[in-house]
Design an enzyme around this catalytic site. Structure first.
Site, PDB file in Angstrom:
ATOM      1  N   ASP A 147       0.820  -1.225   0.000  1.00 14.18           N
ATOM      2  CA  ASP A 147       0.000   0.000   0.000  1.00 14.18           C
ATOM      3  C   ASP A 147       0.857   1.281   0.000  1.00 14.18           C
ATOM      4  OD1 ASP A 147      -1.913  -1.912   0.324  1.00 14.18           O
ATOM      5  OD2 ASP A 147      -2.432  -1.382   2.380  1.00 14.18           O
ATOM      6  N   ARG A 182     -14.420  -3.405 -25.443  1.00 18.24           N
ATOM      7  CA  ARG A 182     -15.089  -3.339 -24.136  1.00 18.24           C
ATOM      8  C   ARG A 182     -14.376  -2.399 -23.179  1.00 18.24           C
ATOM      9  NH1 ARG A 182     -15.401  -9.847 -23.583  1.00 18.24           N
ATOM     10  NH2 ARG A 182     -17.503 -10.121 -24.393  1.00 18.24           N
ATOM     11  N   MET A 189      -5.684  -3.100  -4.895  1.00 20.85           N
ATOM     12  CA  MET A 189      -5.646  -3.018  -3.425  1.00 20.85           C
ATOM     13  C   MET A 189      -5.158  -1.635  -2.990  1.00 20.85           C
ATOM     14  SD  MET A 189      -4.268  -6.614  -1.976  1.00 20.85           S
ATOM     15  CE  MET A 189      -5.376  -7.982  -1.658  1.00 20.85           C
ATOM     16  N   GLY A 190      -4.885  -1.518  -1.702  1.00 20.46           N
ATOM     17  CA  GLY A 190      -4.337  -0.259  -1.189  1.00 20.46           C
ATOM     18  C   GLY A 190      -5.070   0.292   0.012  1.00 20.46           C
TER      19      GLY A 190
END
Ligand code: F6P
Length: 367
Positions: A147, A182, A189-190
């Site tokens: 993180d 598309r 995450m984080g």
């Protein structure tokens, strides 16, 4: 003089931890440095973080074998190139009042006759380490978390490897996104910090980056995507942090309850956004949560190097009795900082400096 030092890893694993352990052991046991330092080291690896230190029964050889291992250069020789943590880790809070393990940890530190304890942790576990320091343990911290949300250091082990994984995975998604025309919403995450998503978005050239530090509007996301389509762009990649949220809403949680440090289990905001875009804009969208793929795999060259520098610096800190502090990288140089200071606040993205709140991307121009 002979020093007996314990080393453990606590909290989420990441690439680079094993490199730090490898170089810690190599430096601690470097015979050439014994005359200079005036001391020799014995390094005891403690398995499964705080759980191992609380559970070991030092008087019982079986228990010692279960929870500890003697780390020698021969044993850790190849560890530096592998991800995860060879010592194992757990996400438990020893100061949880219901299941307090802190007394057992303090006692076992004494019974194991440790002169110092090196803790590889993030914000929560270096917080535990600091509380143990205040109770008399000789603690040295090494920052690690994908993180990169610890203050007082420009780097935490694991971030670069996770960033490279995000970049490679987005590259991979581009081919299929392009083939089908598309939109892909990719969840990173984080927790409360948007660094992985912001820098992952910069590295991979994502069209939209959504971070926890700035609540987004679904309508604005759709507007940007429709503008891109009108410009002839066949597909778009939207990178979103697990902790990001639409304005006026709560963080998305993928499971009930909280972990030992009171954190919710985040996840699902990417799915929500993908469904909203499909519903409101009638564009075809797919959703991918990168989850623990970001924590897995081998360390990048940078994480190996930083593991090396952090590991060696941790030995120097013990030699100079620089306790209650953690290794830190500041402006390209290795230094040490008080844990107390590092734990004062989380290091979050400074939105004003680094984030474009109109176009939901990184602010690249300072003018
Ligand atoms: O703190 C690191 C981290 O990977 C966060 O980004 C994420 O929210 C959390 O750990 C996931 O934890 P766990 O491995 O317990 O699922």
């Amino acid at each position: 003089m002979k020093l007996r030092v314990g080393i453990l890893t606590a909290g989420g694993d990441c690439a680079g931890i094993n490199s730090a352990i490898h170089w810690f052991v190599y430096s601690a046991m470097d015979r050439d440095l014994v005359p200079l330092r005036g001391m020799m080291f014995e390094v005891i690896g403690i398995r499964d973080g705080w759980l191992g230190l609380a559970s070991v029964k030092p008087e019982d050889p079986n228990s010692l074998g279960e929870w500890t291992l003697n780390l020698t250069p021969e044993l850790v020789r190849t560890w530096d190139r592998y991800g995860g943590t060879r010592l194992g880790t757990t996400r438990i809070n020893p100061f949880n009042p219901q299941t307090d393990l802190s007394e057992a940890i303090l006692e076992n530190y004494k019974k194991l006759q440790l002169n110092a304890l090196v803790v590889l942790g993030g914000f929560d576990n270096l917080g535990v380490a600091y509380r143990l320091y205040k109770k008399g343990l000789n603690i040295v911290g090494i920052p690690k978390t994908i993180d990169r949300d610890l203050s007082e250091t420009d780097y935490t082990l694991g971030f670069d490897s996770a960033l490279n994984t995000i970049t490679a995975d987005v590259d991979r998604l581009r081919t299929t996104a392009g083939s089908h025309g598309r939109i892909f919403v990719v969840e990173c995450m984080g927790r409360k910090a948007g660094w992985l998503t912001l820098e992952g978005g910069e590295a991979s050239g994502a069209a939209i980056i959504l971070i926890p530090e700035h609540d987004f509007l679904v309508e604005r996301v759709i507007e940007i995507l429709q503008n891109r389509k009108a410009q002839g762009k066949r597909y778009s990649i939207v990178l979103i942090s697990e902790g990001a949220k639409p304005r006026g809403m709560q963080e998305f949680r993928e499971r009930k309850g909280r972990d030992g440090f009171g954190h919710y289990y985040l996840g699902g905001v990417g799915k929500f956004l993908a469904e909203e875009i499909e519903k409101l804009a009638k564009l075809e969208v797919r959703y991918v949560a990168l989850k623990h793929l970001q924590r897995g795999g081998h360390p990048t060259a940078y994480d190996r190097r930083m593991g090396r520098k952090f590991g060696i610096a941790a030995v120097d800190m013990i030699v100079s009795e620089d306790f209650g502090r953690m290794v830190s990288l500041k402006h390209g140089e290795i230094t040490t900082v008080p844990l107390k200071k590092a734990l004062e606040r989380l290091n979050l993205v400074d939105v004003e400096k680094f984030y474009d709140t109109k176009d939901y991307k990184s602010k690249d121009v300072i003018l």
